[in-house]
Scaffold this motif. Structure first.
Motif, PDB file in Angstrom:
ATOM      1  N   ASP A   1       0.933  -1.222   0.004  1.00 25.78           N
ATOM      2  CA  ASP A   1      -0.115  -0.056  -0.046  1.00 25.78           C
ATOM      3  C   ASP A   1       0.899   1.359   0.168  1.00 25.78           C
ATOM      4  O   ASP A   1       0.645   2.218  -0.518  1.00 25.78           O
ATOM      5  CB  ASP A   1      -0.946  -0.044   1.238  1.00 25.78           C
ATOM      6  CG  ASP A   1      -2.089  -1.174   1.072  1.00 25.78           C
ATOM      7  OD1 ASP A   1      -2.506  -1.478  -0.155  1.00 25.78           O
ATOM      8  OD2 ASP A   1      -2.421  -1.387   2.222  1.00 25.78           O
ATOM      9  N   LYS A   2       1.865   1.374   0.787  1.00 29.92           N
ATOM     10  CA  LYS A   2       2.687   2.371   0.837  1.00 29.92           C
ATOM     11  C   LYS A   2       3.741   2.545  -0.565  1.00 29.92           C
ATOM     12  O   LYS A   2       3.722   3.784  -0.839  1.00 29.92           O
ATOM     13  CB  LYS A   2       3.748   2.289   1.968  1.00 29.92           C
ATOM     14  CG  LYS A   2       3.414   2.577   3.712  1.00 29.92           C
ATOM     15  CD  LYS A   2       4.195   2.235   4.497  1.00 29.92           C
ATOM     16  CE  LYS A   2       3.533   2.291   5.772  1.00 29.92           C
ATOM     17  NZ  LYS A   2       4.499   2.054   7.028  1.00 29.92           N
TER      18      LYS A   2
ATOM     19  N   ASP B   1       1.139   4.197  -2.871  1.00 23.26           N
ATOM     20  CA  ASP B   1       0.793   5.502  -2.574  1.00 23.26           C
ATOM     21  C   ASP B   1       2.203   6.336  -2.919  1.00 23.26           C
ATOM     22  O   ASP B   1       1.988   7.531  -3.740  1.00 23.26           O
ATOM     23  CB  ASP B   1       0.686   5.926  -1.052  1.00 23.26           C
ATOM     24  CG  ASP B   1      -0.526   5.374  -0.597  1.00 23.26           C
ATOM     25  OD1 ASP B   1      -1.449   4.890  -1.262  1.00 23.26           O
ATOM     26  OD2 ASP B   1      -0.748   4.844   0.522  1.00 23.26           O
ATOM     27  N   LYS B   2       3.350   5.824  -2.901  1.00 24.16           N
ATOM     28  CA  LYS B   2       4.674   6.684  -3.399  1.00 24.16           C
ATOM     29  C   LYS B   2       4.438   6.753  -4.908  1.00 24.16           C
ATOM     30  O   LYS B   2       4.919   7.962  -5.432  1.00 24.16           O
ATOM     31  CB  LYS B   2       5.734   5.943  -3.177  1.00 24.16           C
ATOM     32  CG  LYS B   2       6.070   6.261  -1.457  1.00 24.16           C
ATOM     33  CD  LYS B   2       7.488   5.468  -0.931  1.00 24.16           C
ATOM     34  CE  LYS B   2       7.684   5.421   0.467  1.00 24.16           C
ATOM     35  NZ  LYS B   2       8.717   4.679   0.854  1.00 24.16           N
TER      36      LYS B   2
END
Length: 150
Positions: A59-60, A63-64
């Motif tokens: 998920d991170k 997002d990046k």
């Protein structure tokens, strides 16, 4: 309304591809679905990392990736939706296509991979190309002979 499903895994290659595509399709009525394809993790990583931690990392990562791609899209690009791929791409594509009456155009803008045939030949001893342990054995014997000569 034009619909596009775009698979991305690298911001620079996605930005180049989207810029070229937007130059040809400058319609504000276009609907974009950007699907992030996170890098694969080996199954052995489960010894050290829980499933939830892997999902959080994906998920991170997504997002990046979207934080790098979305600001480069012009305001007149149309509606942009983002999502993270959590299923094999053929199945995910079928699910995304099934939700609408008109089929969307699927575009793969993932970073190009080197084909097996295009693997560069490493510079090294002539014997390193021998299969398996035979090449290692010959290279090791050569190294021992060189040490013995000194």
């Amino acid at each position: 309304m034009d619909r596009f499903i775009v698979y991305v895994d690298d911001a620079p290659s996605a930005q180049q591809g989207l810029a070229a595509l937007l130059a040809r399709q400058p319609s504000a009525r276009t609907q974009w679905l950007l699907v992030a394809c996170a890098p694969r993790m080996t199954h052995r990583i489960s010894k050290w990392v829980s499933h939830r931690a892997r999902e959080n990392w994906r998920d991170k990562w997504a997002d990046k990736l979207f934080a790098q791609i979305l600001p480069t899209l012009p305001a007149h690009a149309g509606a942009v939706t983002t999502m993270l791929a959590k299923a094999p791409l053929p199945e995910l594509t079928a699910q995304l296509q099934a939700g609408h009456s008109a089929p969307a155009q699927v575009i793969d803008m993932r970073r190009p991979r080197m084909a097996h045939d295009e693997v560069p030949i490493a510079a090294g001893p002539r014997w390193s190309g021998l299969p398996g342990t035979l090449g290692s054995l010959v290279t090791g014997i050569g190294a021992l002979c060189m040490l013995g000569m000194e």
